[in-house]
Motif scaffolding. Structure first.
Motif: not given
Length: 145
Positions: A6-35
């Motif tokens: 209800n925030e962002y679904s696979i259908d939303d991604l299909k419509r947008d084709r590309v999306a920035p994965w916004v809103g991650v506010r956990n360091y481990q998860a961030r490090n995963f994307m960053r590193d």
DNA sequence: GCCAACGTTGGC
DNA sequence: GCCAACGTTGGC
């Protein structure tokens, strides 16, 4: 990668084709994307906190890591007062739509699969929104569709 | 709405 | 650095 549909679904991604994965506010998860992530890496799109919890489709990392713009949006829910443009705290990658599964593979079903019993996201109490998937796990999941 | 399992904050 | 208090995630 988990997202509440209800925030962002696979259908939303299909419509947008590309999306920035916004809103991650956990360091481990961030490090995963960053590193850890590299352009072209495939990701499983997981629907959490909803009626049909499970894996909904596949996406692909499509950018280098960069600063999450929502940390600077004063009135946004992802605002972080301690982040500055010079020293951004939150980084993300773009995710490109690859495919939507014909069905959401339910969490309950994933838990019953022997080859997935060590999958990090299935471990009891796991709350991390981004976790690693092995090649074998990924292929096994594709076989469940 | 409940609750387990974390993660974060802040006083000391 | 410790740890209590608090907040969040996410399945059920």
């Amino acid at each position: 990668m988990k997202s509440e549909p209800n925030e962002y679904s696979i259908d939303d991604l299909k419509r947008d084709r590309v999306a920035p994965w916004v809103g991650v506010r956990n360091y481990q998860a961030r490090n995963f994307m960053r590193d850890e992530m590299r352009i072209g890496d495939l990701i499983l799109f997981y629907h959490s906190s909803c009626e049909n919890v499970g894996i909904a489709g596949i996406g692909k990392v499509s950018s280098e890591p960069y600063s999450d713009a929502t940390q600077f949006e004063r009135r946004g829910k992802y605002y972080d007062p301690k982040a500055t443009k010079e020293k951004p705290r939150w980084m993300l990658v773009d995710i490109r739509f690859v495919k939507k599964f014909k069905r959401v593979i339910p969490l309950q079903e994933l838990r019953q699969e022997k080859p997935l019993q060590n999958m990090i996201t299935l471990r009891p109490g796991n709350r991390l929104s981004i976790t690693a998937v092995t090649e074998n796990e990924f292929q096994h999941i594709e076989g469940l569709i």
